[in-house]
Design an enzyme around this catalytic site. Structure first.
Site, PDB file in Angstrom:
ATOM      1  N   ASP A 120      -4.608   0.827  -9.246  1.00 46.73           N
ATOM      2  CA  ASP A 120      -6.044   0.539  -9.359  1.00 46.73           C
ATOM      3  C   ASP A 120      -6.445   0.362 -10.817  1.00 46.73           C
ATOM      4  O   ASP A 120      -7.171  -0.568 -11.177  1.00 46.73           O
ATOM      5  CB  ASP A 120      -6.862   1.676  -8.745  1.00 46.73           C
ATOM      6  CG  ASP A 120      -6.498   1.914  -7.294  1.00 46.73           C
ATOM      7  OD1 ASP A 120      -5.790   1.076  -6.723  1.00 46.73           O
ATOM      8  OD2 ASP A 120      -6.930   2.944  -6.754  1.00 46.73           O
ATOM      9  N   GLY A 173     -12.896   2.271  -1.092  1.00 48.55           N
ATOM     10  CA  GLY A 173     -11.496   1.847  -1.182  1.00 48.55           C
ATOM     11  C   GLY A 173     -11.312   0.627  -2.062  1.00 48.55           C
ATOM     12  O   GLY A 173     -10.252   0.001  -2.050  1.00 48.55           O
ATOM     13  N   GLU A 213       0.839  -1.206   0.000  1.00 48.74           N
ATOM     14  CA  GLU A 213       0.000   0.000   0.000  1.00 48.74           C
ATOM     15  C   GLU A 213       0.869   1.249   0.000  1.00 48.74           C
ATOM     16  O   GLU A 213       1.849   1.337   0.743  1.00 48.74           O
ATOM     17  CB  GLU A 213      -0.882  -0.033   1.259  1.00 48.74           C
ATOM     18  CG  GLU A 213      -2.317   0.306   1.006  1.00 48.74           C
ATOM     19  CD  GLU A 213      -3.014  -0.673   0.063  1.00 48.74           C
ATOM     20  OE1 GLU A 213      -3.097  -0.365  -1.153  1.00 48.74           O
ATOM     21  OE2 GLU A 213      -3.485  -1.707   0.528  1.00 48.74           O
ATOM     22  N   GLY A 257     -16.640   4.945  -2.942  1.00 50.85           N
ATOM     23  CA  GLY A 257     -15.897   5.454  -1.784  1.00 50.85           C
ATOM     24  C   GLY A 257     -15.498   4.373  -0.794  1.00 50.85           C
ATOM     25  O   GLY A 257     -15.240   4.647   0.368  1.00 50.85           O
TER      26      GLY A 257
HETATM   27  C1  GLA Z   1      -5.312   4.517  -4.013  1.00 51.79           C
HETATM   28  C2  GLA Z   1      -4.562   4.916  -5.269  1.00 51.79           C
HETATM   29  C3  GLA Z   1      -3.511   3.854  -5.650  1.00 51.79           C
HETATM   30  C4  GLA Z   1      -2.630   3.508  -4.464  1.00 51.79           C
HETATM   31  C5  GLA Z   1      -3.475   3.214  -3.220  1.00 51.79           C
HETATM   32  C6  GLA Z   1      -2.638   3.022  -1.992  1.00 51.79           C
HETATM   33  O1  GLA Z   1      -6.089   3.385  -4.230  1.00 51.79           O
HETATM   34  O2  GLA Z   1      -5.447   5.103  -6.350  1.00 51.79           O
HETATM   35  O3  GLA Z   1      -2.761   4.319  -6.738  1.00 51.79           O
HETATM   36  O4  GLA Z   1      -1.690   4.505  -4.223  1.00 51.79           O
HETATM   37  O5  GLA Z   1      -4.392   4.260  -2.961  1.00 51.79           O
HETATM   38  O6  GLA Z   1      -1.845   1.886  -2.116  1.00 51.79           O
END
Ligand code: GLA
Length: 397
Positions: free
Chosen positions: A179, A125, A35, A123
């Site tokens: 992502d 995550g 992360e 939202g």
């Molecule tokens: C978000 C961002 C990713 C990454 C994560 C943390 O999801 O879009 O690019 O940085 O946070 O790992």
């Protein structure tokens, strides 16, 4: 909704007939570990979910793009010749940003009507935004340019990069590539071990031997636009600038090894910067160790690495908060839970826990009620299934 219902709903909003309708899907993702490493040129280990955004798309004869979401019912209409004026929309930003970036990259984008059905909780995550971006990108490219479409392959990595640019330039979040890459390139029952420096990747089969990945949603909405995400990114750059004086070849924090960090950490005199760097350096190593552990079927070790990752995100990177920490603490109290951590950017959103299958019901009941007692609202739970990346699907009316 099934295809018949989606098409009916589309025709209800936009009229006309279904002859030229096409349907595209793109998933959200869960990150298993790694992360806040992506924008540091590091390693990540995400997997695409079976939760998807579906786009029902139909070409138009003019240069307009019209968008609607099945849950919001707000129609956004934009002129493809003048997309920059639509920045800052409450809804529609991601889609118009992608259209704009596709055009800038030389793709032919044609007028169309698009209806979105979002099954990735917003939202949460789980990258609902990347799912929308990728679904939009493949729909627009497929509809817009005769050279792409059903038979020819779309360059999905390029779609991921274009979607990332839309997020930077339209939404203002300087996100990494994880992502969008996961939403574009995911594969059923595999996680993607991705090197964010050069986008080389390996699909690793995920076999969890009687365990499942359970997602627990804090139901605390978070917005990365608030600036904490970009602030973390800037702190990493500050740390890198200092370390570059002694490790000149380091182009990213990823190039700083754990032993480099221990050797030079005294140079990071600002305690906050030091903590941020420490997280990134060790988190990168945890990704490498996790990939090995999963390849060897060592779920216990993987679970421990998940726990370490969360603790580091809590204490060093400081992106968790009481909701995520409560879910993780309650999960870890239970037998049959090998590991639990936040997934995604943090500041709310979801945790992912590795849970023995026979304990899942107890997990949901016990963690759910402890969370409600402490936080005051319900958490939600999903058993995550790993699905495929963005694609066109046959229309079955
Ligand atoms: C978000 C961002 C990713 C990454 C994560 C943390 O999801 O879009 O690019 O940085 O946070 O790992």
């Amino acid at each position: 909704m099934n295809h018949g219902a989606l098409i009916k709903s589309f025709l209800g909003y936009f009229g006309g007939n279904s002859e030229t309708i096409r349907i595209f899907k793109s998933p959200g993702r869960v990150n298993l570990i790694g992360e806040h490493t992506d924008y540091n040129g590091g390693f990540v280990f995400p997997a695409a979910l079976t939760l998807v955004t579906t786009v029902v798309a139909r070409p138009r004869q003019d240069n307009k793009i019209r968008l609607i979401a099945t849950d919001l019912e707000v129609m956004v209409e934009a002129d493809l010749n003048n997309l920059s004026v639509y920045k800052g929309l409450r809804w529609g930003n991601y889609q118009l940003g992608v259209a704009d970036e596709l055009i800038k990259a030389g793709y032919k984008v044609k007028g169309c009507d698009l209806m979105f059905e979002d099954k990735v909780p917003l939202g949460s995550g789980l990258s609902s935004s990347a799912a929308i971006e990728l679904a939009t990108a493949i729909a627009l490219v497929s509809l817009g340019d005769g050279s792409y479409g059903r038979t020819k392959q779309i360059d999905m990595i390029e779609m991921a990069l274009i979607s990332q640019r839309a997020e930077h330039n339209y939404v203002g979040v300087k996100c990494g590539i994880m992502d969008q890459f996961a939403s574009a390139m995911g594969k059923k029952n595999h996680a993607i071990f991705l090197d964010c420096r050069d986008l080389s990747y390996e699909l690793v089969p995920i076999e969890l031997e009687g365990h499942s990945l359970v997602l627990s949603n804090t139901n605390k909405k978070r917005s990365l636009g608030e600036g904490k995400y970009n602030e973390r990114r800037a702190q990493c750059e500050e740390g890198l600038d200092i370390l570059k004086k002694v490790i000149p070849e380091a182009a990213y924090l990823r190039d700083v090894s754990c032993s480099d960090f221990e050797k030079y950490k005294h140079l990071l005199t600002d305690d906050v910067i030091k903590k941020r760097v420490e997280h990134v350096v060790y988190e990168n190593q945890r990704v490498l160790d996790s990939v090995e552990a999963l390849k060897e079927g060592d779920l216990v070790l993987f679970g421990e690495l998940m726990n370490q990752s969360h603790d580091s995100l809590k204490n060093l990177y400081e992106v968790t908060g009481i909701e995520l920490d409560t879910l993780v603490e309650e999960a870890r109290k239970l037998k049959g839970v090998l590991g639990s951590r936040m997934t995604g950017a943090g500041f709310g959103g979801c945790t992912v826990s590795l849970v023995e299958n026979s304990m899942i019901d107890e997990f949901i009941n016990t963690v759910g009620s402890a969370y409600k007692d402490k936080i005051g609202h319900d958490a939600s739970f999903y058993i995550s299934e790993i699905g495929d990346g963005g694609r066109e699907v046959e229309v079955r009316a």
